[in-house]
Scaffold this motif. Structure first.
Motif, short mmCIF file in Angstrom:
data_model
loop_
_atom_site.label_atom_id
_atom_site.label_comp_id
_atom_site.label_asym_id
_atom_site.label_seq_id
_atom_site.Cartn_x
_atom_site.Cartn_y
_atom_site.Cartn_z
N GLN A 107 73.73 43.59 44.86
CA GLN A 107 74.54 42.37 44.84
C GLN A 107 75.67 42.41 45.87
O GLN A 107 76.85 42.39 45.52
CB GLN A 107 75.11 42.15 43.43
N PRO A 108 75.32 42.48 47.15
CA PRO A 108 76.36 42.53 48.19
C PRO A 108 77.31 41.35 48.09
O PRO A 108 76.90 40.22 47.82
CB PRO A 108 75.56 42.52 49.49
N THR A 109 78.60 41.63 48.30
CA THR A 109 79.62 40.60 48.16
C THR A 109 80.72 40.81 49.20
O THR A 109 80.96 41.94 49.65
CB THR A 109 80.24 40.62 46.75
N ARG A 110 81.40 39.72 49.56
CA ARG A 110 82.54 39.78 50.48
C ARG A 110 83.85 39.44 49.76
O ARG A 110 84.83 39.06 50.42
CB ARG A 110 82.33 38.83 51.66
N ARG A 111 83.89 39.57 48.46
CA ARG A 111 85.06 39.11 47.72
C ARG A 111 86.28 40.04 47.84
O ARG A 111 87.37 39.68 47.41
CB ARG A 111 84.72 38.89 46.25
N TYR A 112 86.10 41.25 48.42
CA TYR A 112 87.23 42.16 48.60
C TYR A 112 87.48 42.30 50.09
O TYR A 112 86.70 42.91 50.82
CB TYR A 112 86.91 43.51 47.98
N ASN A 113 88.59 41.78 50.57
CA ASN A 113 88.89 41.76 52.00
C ASN A 113 89.65 43.02 52.39
O ASN A 113 90.84 43.00 52.69
CB ASN A 113 89.71 40.51 52.35
N HIS A 114 88.93 44.15 52.40
CA HIS A 114 89.56 45.43 52.76
C HIS A 114 88.89 46.03 53.99
O HIS A 114 89.55 46.33 54.99
CB HIS A 114 89.47 46.40 51.57
N GLY A 115 87.58 46.19 53.96
CA GLY A 115 86.84 46.65 55.12
C GLY A 115 87.08 48.09 55.52
O GLY A 115 86.92 48.45 56.69
N VAL A 116 87.44 48.93 54.57
CA VAL A 116 87.77 50.33 54.90
C VAL A 116 86.54 51.09 55.40
O VAL A 116 86.68 52.07 56.13
CB VAL A 116 88.40 51.01 53.68
N PHE A 254 88.48 58.20 57.85
CA PHE A 254 89.36 57.36 58.64
C PHE A 254 88.86 55.92 58.57
O PHE A 254 87.65 55.68 58.41
CB PHE A 254 89.49 57.84 60.09
N ILE A 255 89.75 54.98 58.69
CA ILE A 255 89.45 53.57 58.45
C ILE A 255 88.36 53.09 59.40
O ILE A 255 88.41 53.31 60.61
CB ILE A 255 90.72 52.72 58.62
N GLY A 256 87.35 52.43 58.84
CA GLY A 256 86.25 51.88 59.60
C GLY A 256 85.04 52.79 59.69
O GLY A 256 83.98 52.37 60.14
N SER A 257 85.17 54.04 59.26
CA SER A 257 84.07 54.99 59.38
C SER A 257 83.09 54.85 58.23
O SER A 257 83.48 54.63 57.08
CB SER A 257 84.62 56.42 59.42
N ARG A 258 81.80 55.04 58.55
CA ARG A 258 80.75 55.11 57.53
C ARG A 258 80.49 56.55 57.10
O ARG A 258 79.64 56.79 56.24
CB ARG A 258 79.46 54.49 58.05
N ASN A 259 81.19 57.50 57.71
CA ASN A 259 81.03 58.91 57.35
C ASN A 259 81.94 59.24 56.17
O ASN A 259 83.17 59.25 56.31
CB ASN A 259 81.38 59.81 58.53
#
Length: 339
Positions: A107-116, A254-259
């Motif tokens: 259930q992918p969602t965009r309701r949390y605007n964080h994007g860490v 670190f912010i933006g990393s998928r690791n």
């Protein structure tokens, strides 16, 4: 009498130096650079005995050559991805359990605007499958998301059946640990930690192992790894998660990393207890930590020429007693800390 007193004092000081645990556990690490034709973009722990590295478009396996490491060409590792329509770029955790055998976010969602984690899409639900093939779903309310990529399946209570370890974030209160399990034919939350308390604050899991030696699995997390992280140890006891130790000064993301695996766990000090290798707050040093009672003690620190920005691999050599942490750095270099 004065001479005897001096002799006794010298003897006692020498004895304390020999028996002080912090001294006995200190280890020396050597740093080796493994040369690659291209910059390293990924380090992958394929199994307990296999570490793979991606440089450019080529994958390599890290292997021992005497007391050092070398690279040999390897195939790209096979990884399970969440089914189409569920969390994009999400992974599937598996476990040989008579209960839950696989888990992934849905259930992918965009309701949390964080994007860490590098995008604004988070999981709004959790799916698991059991050993009989039955599928179970859990849908979060609108006030929260799974701010994570792949759940973890671990038997936390020692009953032989896996529980699901997730990172659940509240839109107004930040992240928490949330443990799920099958209860009376339903997928339910069975334990949580308190949320951090502020929106856009996150935590990352640093290791899952029996850190305190009581025979049950514990969970290590780094709370707020981007703004001064605290390493915490959580134990699942009597149906609750309780914290048993904490120490400030770490960052395993670190912010933006998928690791998410900028840490590794294994007995590298030879004391029979799992040690944690976790970057310091600036990610220019790898700190080796061990839980002793209610204290997180540091047995070593490895200074690095650049920041750690890839997952950390651990490779042991039982024949020689050597251990190595394989590290991808922000300058594209691949190094190994060996002791």
């Amino acid at each position: 009498m004065h001479f005897i007193t001096i002799l006794f004092s010298l003897f006692f000081t020498s004895l304390m130096a020999l028996t002080t645990p912090s001294q006995a556990q200190k280890t020396t690490w050597n740093l080796q650079t493994l040369k690659t034709a291209h910059q390293v973009t990924e380090v992958f722990q394929a199994s307990a005995t296999r570490v793979l590295v991606k440089a450019g478009s080529q994958w390599y396996q890290v292997e021992w050559c005497g007391r050092k490491l070398r690279l040999k060409p390897a195939s790209e590792p096979k990884r399970l991805s969440a089914p189409a329509g569920d969390l994009p770029d999400g992974g599937v955790a598996v476990h040989p359990s008579p209960g839950i055998t696989s888990a992934w976010y849905s259930q992918p969602t965009r309701r949390y605007n964080h994007g860490v984690l590098g995008d604004s899409v988070e999981g709004g639900g959790l799916r698991v499958r059991d050993a009989k093939g039955n599928l179970y779903n859990y849908e979060l309310p609108e006030d929260s998301v799974f701010e994570d990529i792949t759940p973890r399946l671990v038997d936390l209570d020692g009953d032989g059946r896996a529980e699901v370890i997730t990172i659940k974030s509240f839109l107004d209160a930040g992240a928490s640990l949330a443990i799920f399990g099958l209860r009376a034919g339903r997928l339910e939350v069975i334990a949580t930690t308190p949320a951090i308390g502020t929106t856009n604050r996150w935590l990352n899991i640093a290791g899952i192992r029996d850190f305190n030696g009581d025979g049950l699995i514990d969970i290590a997390t780094v709370v707020t790894p981007h703004i001064g992280g605290t390493l915490e140890i959580w134990s699942f006891r009597d149906g609750k998660l309780v914290t048993t130790a904490s120490k400030y000064g770490f960052s395993n993301h670190f912010i933006g990393s998928r690791n998410l695996d900028l840490s590794a766990v294994g007995d590298v000090t030879g004391n029979g207890r799992p040690d944690m290798a976790i970057p310091g707050a600036a990610r220019r040093q790898l700190r080796i930590m061990t839980l002793s009672g209610a204290t997180l003690a540091q047995s070593g620190a490895i200074d690095l020429p650049a920041k750690i920005d890839a997952n950390i691999g651990l490779l042991s050599n039982p024949g020689s007693g050597l251990s190595a942490f394989v590290l991808g750095l922000a300058n594209g270099a691949l190094v190994a800390a060996i002791k």
